[in-house]
Design a protein around this motif. Structure first.
Motif, short mmCIF file in Angstrom:
data_model
loop_
_atom_site.label_atom_id
_atom_site.label_comp_id
_atom_site.label_asym_id
_atom_site.label_seq_id
_atom_site.Cartn_x
_atom_site.Cartn_y
_atom_site.Cartn_z
N UNK A 156 -53.33 -20.67 -13.21
CA UNK A 156 -52.56 -19.68 -12.46
C UNK A 156 -52.46 -20.10 -10.99
N UNK A 157 -53.54 -20.67 -10.45
CA UNK A 157 -53.51 -21.17 -9.07
C UNK A 157 -52.48 -22.28 -8.92
N UNK A 165 -49.35 -22.28 -6.20
CA UNK A 165 -49.08 -23.38 -5.27
C UNK A 165 -47.69 -23.96 -5.52
N UNK A 166 -47.34 -24.14 -6.80
CA UNK A 166 -46.01 -24.66 -7.13
C UNK A 166 -44.92 -23.73 -6.64
N UNK A 167 -45.14 -22.41 -6.75
CA UNK A 167 -44.14 -21.45 -6.26
C UNK A 167 -43.93 -21.63 -4.75
N UNK A 168 -45.02 -21.70 -4.00
CA UNK A 168 -44.91 -21.85 -2.55
C UNK A 168 -44.25 -23.17 -2.18
N UNK A 169 -44.61 -24.22 -2.88
CA UNK A 169 -44.06 -25.55 -2.57
C UNK A 169 -42.58 -25.61 -2.90
N UNK A 202 -48.05 -29.62 -12.20
CA UNK A 202 -48.32 -30.95 -11.63
C UNK A 202 -48.27 -30.95 -10.11
N UNK A 203 -47.73 -29.91 -9.51
CA UNK A 203 -47.70 -29.80 -8.04
C UNK A 203 -49.10 -29.59 -7.47
N UNK A 258 -47.19 -22.97 4.11
CA UNK A 258 -47.97 -23.58 3.03
C UNK A 258 -47.77 -25.09 3.02
N UNK A 259 -46.54 -25.53 3.16
CA UNK A 259 -46.27 -26.97 3.20
C UNK A 259 -47.04 -27.63 4.33
#
Length: 150
Positions: free
Chosen positions: A119-120, A124-128, A96-97, A135-136
């Motif tokens: 997977x993308x 993105x969720x991992x980085x956030x 959901x991110x 990334x933020x």
């Protein structure tokens, strides 16, 4: 520069490859899908010779919604534990991110069945959730009122 491999495991496993560092936001390199469940995944991993710095994958959760669930993702998690100890698991809700609108806005939405797009979402969720500042700033930034302590 670090490399992140994100996975959405299953009978058809979606994958995406990303790079990032302390000053560079997570940046998409390539993506695709792997057919053949566990056997296909292991063969693909061997052929590609993956040596990422980070692997993030959706984790299998038996939630009782499906009478006969496909446990292929669980088998791939087991293989992943051997191939890349220390991989990072994420629940499916982490996607959901990065909803479709977000992926489209940032040029990260591509056509197809969606496993590679999922997977993308995990990348993105991992980085956030790891508060990767570049990334933020690049994807959310202060222009949208997102204030993250440095």
């Amino acid at each position: 520069m670090s490399v992140l491999l994100a996975l959405d495991p299953g009978g058809r496993t979606g994958w995406s490859l990303w790079r990032f560092d302390a000053i560079t936001p997570i940046t998409h390199l390539e993506h695709g899908t792997v057919e053949g469940g566990l056997d296909g995944f292991i063969a693909w991993w061997k052929v590609e010779g993956w040596q990422p710095d980070v692997v993030v994958s959706e984790t299998f959760v038996l939630d009782g919604r499906t009478p006969k669930p496909d446990i292929t993702p669980l088998k791939i998690e087991g293989a992943l534990s051997v191939l890349f100890p220390g991989w990072v698991g994420q629940r499916n809700v982490m996607k959901r991110h990065a909803p479709d609108a977000f992926l489209k806005e940032h040029g990260l939405w591509w056509p197809g069945k969606g496993h590679d797009r999922d997977s993308a979402r995990h990348a993105i969720a991992w980085a956030k959730t790891n508060l990767h500042r570049p990334t933020l700033d690049a994807y959310w930034g202060r222009r949208r009122g997102l204030e993250i302590a440095a």
